[in-house]
Design an enzyme around this catalytic site. Structure first.
Site, PDB file in Angstrom:
ATOM      1  N   GLY A 109       0.795  -1.362   0.008  1.00  0.00           N
ATOM      2  CA  GLY A 109       0.096  -0.157   0.121  1.00  0.00           C
ATOM      3  C   GLY A 109       0.922   1.619   0.077  1.00  0.00           C
TER       4      GLY A 109
ATOM      5  N   THR B  77       1.157   3.487   2.333  1.00  0.00           N
ATOM      6  CA  THR B  77       1.845   3.820   3.612  1.00  0.00           C
ATOM      7  C   THR B  77       3.189   3.071   3.601  1.00  0.00           C
ATOM      8  OG1 THR B  77      -0.120   4.065   4.632  1.00  0.00           O
ATOM      9  CG2 THR B  77       1.685   4.146   6.178  1.00  0.00           C
TER      10      THR B  77
ATOM     11  N   ASP C 121       3.279  -3.226   8.311  1.00  0.00           N
ATOM     12  CA  ASP C 121       2.126  -2.914   7.351  1.00  0.00           C
ATOM     13  C   ASP C 121       1.410  -1.735   7.450  1.00  0.00           C
ATOM     14  OD1 ASP C 121       0.367  -3.468   5.142  1.00  0.00           O
ATOM     15  OD2 ASP C 121      -0.007  -5.584   5.661  1.00  0.00           O
ATOM     16  N   GLY C 122       0.335  -1.300   6.531  1.00  0.00           N
ATOM     17  CA  GLY C 122      -0.621  -0.356   6.776  1.00  0.00           C
ATOM     18  C   GLY C 122      -1.963  -0.821   7.108  1.00  0.00           C
TER      19      GLY C 122
ATOM     20  N   GLY D  29      -7.788  -3.010   1.538  1.00  0.00           N
ATOM     21  CA  GLY D  29      -8.269  -2.108   0.617  1.00  0.00           C
ATOM     22  C   GLY D  29      -7.125  -2.508  -0.649  1.00  0.00           C
TER      23      GLY D  29
ATOM     24  N   GLU E 166      -1.120 -10.806   3.892  1.00  0.00           N
ATOM     25  CA  GLU E 166      -0.554  -9.707   4.951  1.00  0.00           C
ATOM     26  C   GLU E 166      -1.021 -10.544   6.457  1.00  0.00           C
ATOM     27  OE1 GLU E 166      -1.267  -5.502   2.475  1.00  0.00           O
ATOM     28  OE2 GLU E 166      -2.874  -6.561   3.721  1.00  0.00           O
TER      29      GLU E 166
END
Ligand SMILES: O=C(CO)[C@H](O)[C@H](O)COP(=O)(O)O
Length: 233
Positions: free
Chosen positions: A35, A37, A86-87, A101, A108
């Site tokens: 993602g 981030t 992770d985001g 998303g 993940e």
């Protein structure tokens, strides 16, 4: 810790990612999320010049990591991870997360579960008082119509696919109790995984708000240490 001038969401994401890169130590096995981030995390990690073995949760992350000169391995190749970063789409008290998303929540979750430390990084817009739909789902293509009928509140996300070819849909029903919904979704044949991440997965939350970084450590139960001491590869 202060980061001057980080008032845009992009700046906050970069600040959170750079802070998290500072938690990584030489020799670690590192899980890399997916993602916007996580994107600035990759050059920040590479710039530290550490000897790392990284596991990517998507093709996009793998390509970026490779381009930055990070060494990639598979999850089975490293066995366990010392840290994963992770985001998240939403961070609610618990902390409960909604992820996926970016369609990579199944990988993940596997990476988070394999990590001694799972660090969630976010801009100030991600913390929420309670989780709200949608919850990303990865579904098996076989029997898809039957799975959707049984779920009732799931809609396909166009033709979106997970990194492993699974069908991406979104749960749009209520989230009265995240634990109960997680159990329900896990009991549905055809659901590969869902984007609800339970508090037992999360050890650290790093949120950038303007120029400030808020780093909260979470334990599995109050007073208990992290689930496993980070080691070295
Ligand atoms: O779960 C994810 C990917 O599957 C992402 O971590 C989540 O969607 C947040 O993305 P971003 O950092 O771009 O806001």
């Amino acid at each position: 810790m202060l980061y001057p001038g980080t008032v845009t969401l992009e700046g906050e994401k970069r600040a959170a990612a750079e802070y998290a890169a500072g938690l990584v130590e030489d020799g670690m096995r590192v899980g890399l999320g997916t993602g916007t981030t996580v994107a600035p995390l990759i050059p920040a990690l590479a710039a530290r010049g550490l000897r790392l073995r990284c596991v990517a949760t998507s093709e996009a992350t793998a390509r970026a990591a490779e381009a930055a000169g990070l060494t990639l391995d598979t999850l089975d190749g490293v066995g366990e991870l010392d840290i994963a970063i992770d985001g998240a789409d939403q961070i609610a008290p618990g902390p409960w997360l909604i992820k996926g998303g970016g369609r990579a929540h199944t990988r993940e979750k596997l990476v988070a579960a394999a990590a001694a430390r799972f660090v969630v990084i976010a801009s100030h817009d991600k913390p929420v008082p309670r989780l709200t739909p949608p919850v990303p789902l990865e579904l098996l293509a076989f029997g898809l119509e039957a799975t959707l009928r049984r779920l009732e509140h799931a809609v396909l996300r166009g033709g979106a696919k997970s990194p492993d070819g699974g069908v991406i849909a979104d749960w749009t029903g209520p989230i009265d109790d995240p634990a109960q919904l997680a159990r329900r979704l896990e009991g549905e044949p055809g659901v590969v995984d869902h984007g609800l991440f339970a508090p037992t997965l999360v050890t650290d939350v790093v949120v950038a708000t303007g120029e400030a970084i808020d780093h909260t450590r979470h334990w599995i139960s109050p007073g208990s240490p992290p689930r496993r001491a980070p080691g070295r590869a």
